[in-house]
Write an enzyme that holds these catalytic residues in place. Structure first.
Site, PDB file in Angstrom:
ATOM      1  N   GLU A 418      20.395  94.126  20.932  1.00  0.00           N
ATOM      2  CA  GLU A 418      20.005  94.112  22.369  1.00  0.00           C
ATOM      3  C   GLU A 418      20.684  93.071  23.003  1.00  0.00           C
ATOM      4  O   GLU A 418      20.478  92.368  23.874  1.00  0.00           O
ATOM      5  CB  GLU A 418      18.656  94.313  22.705  1.00  0.00           C
ATOM      6  CG  GLU A 418      17.988  95.582  22.163  1.00  0.00           C
ATOM      7  CD  GLU A 418      16.591  95.338  22.525  1.00  0.00           C
ATOM      8  OE1 GLU A 418      15.997  94.713  23.116  1.00  0.00           O
ATOM      9  OE2 GLU A 418      15.857  96.492  21.991  1.00  0.00           O
ATOM     10  N   GLU A 494      16.554 101.152  16.374  1.00  0.00           N
ATOM     11  CA  GLU A 494      14.915 100.631  16.752  1.00  0.00           C
ATOM     12  C   GLU A 494      14.323 101.695  17.716  1.00  0.00           C
ATOM     13  O   GLU A 494      14.794 102.194  18.608  1.00  0.00           O
ATOM     14  CB  GLU A 494      15.078  99.306  17.377  1.00  0.00           C
ATOM     15  CG  GLU A 494      13.692  98.747  17.821  1.00  0.00           C
ATOM     16  CD  GLU A 494      13.821  97.245  18.477  1.00  0.00           C
ATOM     17  OE1 GLU A 494      14.744  96.605  17.828  1.00  0.00           O
ATOM     18  OE2 GLU A 494      13.038  97.214  19.236  1.00  0.00           O
TER      19      GLU A 494
END
Length: 813
Positions: A418, A494
């Protein structure tokens, strides 16, 4: 074929020459917190691995952050009291000990750190040996010029800054430290690289590289690959070493045993180095798993040429009540729990793994996405890794790959999680550079990273340059990303982030992304998630219906310290709710939901909730769920049928679950009977209402296949699950009794955890309350052979229970 006798080190000793030794520097460390202000205090004697903060106390003042968590979509900064675990990891620490260099030693001396939290600076005999910035990475220091024969002094200082982590990082020398002594001419440890480049017609092609340091004239090297029985299956006869010392060889292995999660077969590669007279001067070995990895449009993710979907979980590095201090037995327990669920892969989120963890994944058969960074240039927290990125990132990637590339379990490298720079050209260029660096050091594995701003990443070209585009959540953007990226596949890097607490249930049962409750817990019905996440059922629709989705890594396999979403602003919450298992390693109901979908070897039948409720629930609607791989089930309450139902692919929560939503609670017996696809009865499970508390039940886990035995090495652990039950063994699901633990004999109390994210009791004190009727006590062996006895006492009910384990003698277990 011949039996290989590993006489190399014996020949070295016989010749009187220096030989390779590797010493684990475990005992005899002195430790001092904040040494600049506590210089007059007596240091604590500790063993390494060591986490200086895990004993607590818990307090909201530790790393109290007033921040806006951008990843959670927050618009305003608020107080986050438990974000990094509420334990005293901030500050400085100093470790020191002595080590011995043999008389007459004239070789190469090296210190190897598997990780040190954080910013370690190392001194040998009061001279600077070196430093490293990143607390999660392995690093090596050449100390040849700093050592002398006899006693030498090693000192390591560390500094942990506030707001440097989004979760509990641990503190100190939390991973092993090794002293490696070799002759002056030796094999560079991290240069030995064995890789399978092809398997064709029953023969594997294994390529080997290595680097010889300080090459001497007429020196030679030899290679031997031996199987698990010690039989040599391929070899390179003594061959001249060139002046630069760079060596490359090819080994042909006929009818190889291929490494996989189902059959984690390991060979051993031995490299020997000989001087001009033919005497062995150095020898080292590494495990080798023969296997290939490929990701493509045509085949998706393929292991050994076979397409399969990754059934993975993300794991943070802490080990619950042990903190960050790595321990092999604890790691084995984690991996075995996950494998029994049907999991076949882990993601080391969001940092470099430990060597021990990778060795265990190699031997037990668990694929790995080895991750590196949680941030690059743009900081997610004020003092995070962004401070070091420009100077250290390439070195950190280099060490990650070099120190881990022989592990067959690692099937993919990850260069980030991220990363905020997803939207920018700068980020795209960094991704190209780091991915290229991975490929330059290891051309055999694909590279990925987890992207959470997929539209921005596609607009900037960031996603397009990644070999494997990994998407964190954002299921609603999967199809658009697949259509636009043209890779032909996507990875759920994820997924889920469902939140739940073990054996906690709220009524009415309400699927929601806004589930917060006065007690700081989450629903065990597995119907609560976050604004940016989803339920397991949502992920599986994409995994099962779209062949181009190549797998997933669920957030997370176990609860971890810190990041207590959705209770970031609730005190005393100090650990996560995302885990499929709780912080003690006890399975939540969600474990069996994943098991019912992932474990294709064994059947699963799991009922929830428990069936012991107070008078206030009698006659009240109490929905019952069954997690099973069977398609159909019939539920009975005290023998009365509640209906026979079949999973319904058209409904969000009924494709993978059997749900009876209108059941009214009556004390007694809850029974489910399940049926296979042909309508034949296949199994059942029964839950009963508990009677009065009557006994303590102790269930022991050790790494020795269930034996009540620990190695007498001072490092082996037993995990003892303590349950309060009625006289028939039915759990008392609301019990919160205070228990006391006493260990006698050849062992000691190591820690305790009840899985309650709001508990402020210390993991390191021999007393704790039950949470929902259970907790886990951890005991450690000593180095003396004998036995240890754990006594668990409940003073409130005048109950006690003991269990005895053999230490150092498996025959007595």
């Amino acid at each position: 074929m011949k039996k290989t006798l590993l006489l190399g080190l014996a020949m070295v000793a016989a010749s009187g020459m220096a030989q390779r030794t590797e010493t684990l520097l475990r005992e005899g460390w002195s430790f001092l917190r904040n040494p600049m202000t506590n210089a007059d205090m007596t240091p604590e004697v500790v063993e390494v691995p060591h986490d200086w903060a895990i004993a607590g106390p818990f307090d909201k003042k530790w790393d109290l952050q007033v921040v806006r968590i951008e990843q959670n979509g927050e618009k305003e900064a608020t107080e986050k009291s438990g974000r990094s675990g509420s334990l005293p990891w901030i500050g400085s620490g100093a470790y020191s000990r002595t080590f011995t260099i043999p008389e007459g030693f004239r070789g190469h001396a090296e210190l190897q750190f598997d990780g040190a939290m954080s910013e370690p600076t190392v001194y040998v005999n009061d001279q600077l040996a070196g430093n490293w910035a990143y607390g999660y990475n392995a690093f090596r220091l050449d100390i040849t010029s700093l050592v002398k024969p006899g006693e030498n002094r090693l000192r390591v200082t560390l500094q942990n800054r506030e707001e440097s982590s989004r979760w509990y990082p641990g503190a100190g020398l939390y991973r092993p430290v090794r002293l490696v002594l070799t002759p002056t001419m030796h094999i560079d440890d991290w240069s030995l690289f064995a890789r399978t480049v092809g398997i064709d017609k029953g023969q594997a092609n294994v390529q080997v590289d290595l680097q010889v340091v300080s090459v001497q004239p007429e020196s030679r090297y030899a290679l031997s690959l031996v199987d698990a029985e010690g039989t040599e299956v391929a070899a390179v006869k003594p061959t001249l070493v060139g002046t630069e010392g760079r060596l490359h060889a090819s080994l042909k292995v006929r009818e190889p045993h291929l490494w996989s999660p189902e059959s984690p077969y390991l060979y051993k590669l031995i490299a020997r180095l000989m001087d001009g007279q033919g005497k062995i001067v150095d020898e080292m070995g590494t495990n080798v798993g023969i296997r290939t990895v490929r990701v493509s449009r045509e085949g998706g993710f393929q292991l050994n040429g076979q397409t399969r979907k990754l059934k993975g979980v993300c794991l943070h590095h802490d080990l619950g009540p042990l903190g960050a201090a790595v321990n092999s037995a604890a790691l084995i327990r984690q991996i075995k729990i996950m494998k029994d669920m049907g999991c076949d892969a882990i993601r080391t989120s969001h940092n470099m793994p430990s060597r021990w963890q990778m060795e265990i994944c190699d031997s037990l058969g668990m694929m790995v996405m080895a991750e590196s960074f949680d941030m690059w240039v743009y900081p997610k927290c004020k003092n995070g890794y962004a401070r070091f990125f420009h100077e250290w990132a390439d070195r950190d990637i280099t060490n990650l790959v070099l120190s881990n590339r022989n592990h067959p379990s690692i099937v993919m490298w990850s260069i980030g999680n991220e990363i905020p720079e997803q939207w920018s050209e700068e980020g795209r260029q960094i991704a190209i550079r780091l991915q290229g660096l991975c490929h330059g050091l290891d051309p055999t594995r694909p590279v990925t990273q987890g992207m959470d701003r997929i539209d921005q990443a596609m607009n900037s070209g960031f996603a397009q340059v990644m070999e494997v585009p990994g998407m964190n959540y954002r299921l609603h953007r999967y199809q658009a990303a697949y259509d636009r990226l043209q890779h032909g596949f996507l990875l759920g890097s994820e997924t889920a982030s469902t939140v739940s607490s073990r054996s906690v249930y709220y009524f009415p049962v309400t699927p929601t992304d806004k589930g917060k409750h006065p007690d700081g817990q989450c629903s065990g019905y597995d119907v609560e998630w976050c604004s940016w996440s989803n339920l397991p059922d949502d992920d599986w629709r994409w995994q099962d219906d779209k062949p181009w989705v190549i797998g997933e890594f669920v957030w997370t396999g176990f609860d971890y310290l810190g990041e207590p979403t959705p209770y970031d602003e609730y005190w005393p919450s100090r650990s996560s709710y995302f885990g499929i298992c709780d912080l003690a390693g006890l399975p939540k109901d969600r474990y069996y939901l994943y098991r019912s979908h992932w474990n294709t070897r064994e059947h699963t039948i799991h009922l929830l909730p428990h069936w012991t409720w107070g008078k206030e629930r009698r006659g009240q609607v109490t929905p019952v769920y069954c997690y099973t791989d069977y398609p159909t089930g019939e539920l009975f309450v005290n023998g009365k049928s509640q209906g026979r139902i079949t999973k319904n692919p058209a409904e969000r929560l009924d494709r993978y679950r059997l749900r009876w939503n209108e059941v009214k609670y009556e004390p007694g017996e809850l029974r489910v009977v399940v049926y296979d696809a042909d309508g034949k009865q296949a199994g059942e499970q029964v839950l009963r209402t508990a009677d009065k508390p009557a006994q303590l039940k102790l269930d022991v886990w050790t790494q020795h296949d269930g034996a009540f035995y620990l190695q007498a090495d001072g490092d082996d652990l037993a995990f003892v699950t303590v349950s309060l039950t009625d006289k028939k063994g039915t759990l008392i699901p609301d019990a919160d009794d205070q228990l006391i633990f006493e260990v006698t004999g050849n062992g000691r109390f190591e820690g305790v955890c009840n899985g309650d994210a709001t508990s402020l009791e210390s993991f390191k004190q021999p007393t704790m309350r039950l949470f929902k009727g259970q907790l886990v006590v951890v005991v450690r062996s000593t180095r003396q052979t004998g036995s240890l006895t754990l006594r668990v006492s409940d003073a409130r009910r005048k109950l006690s229970k003991t269990v005895t384990l053999s230490v150092g003698n498996p025959a007595n277990s």
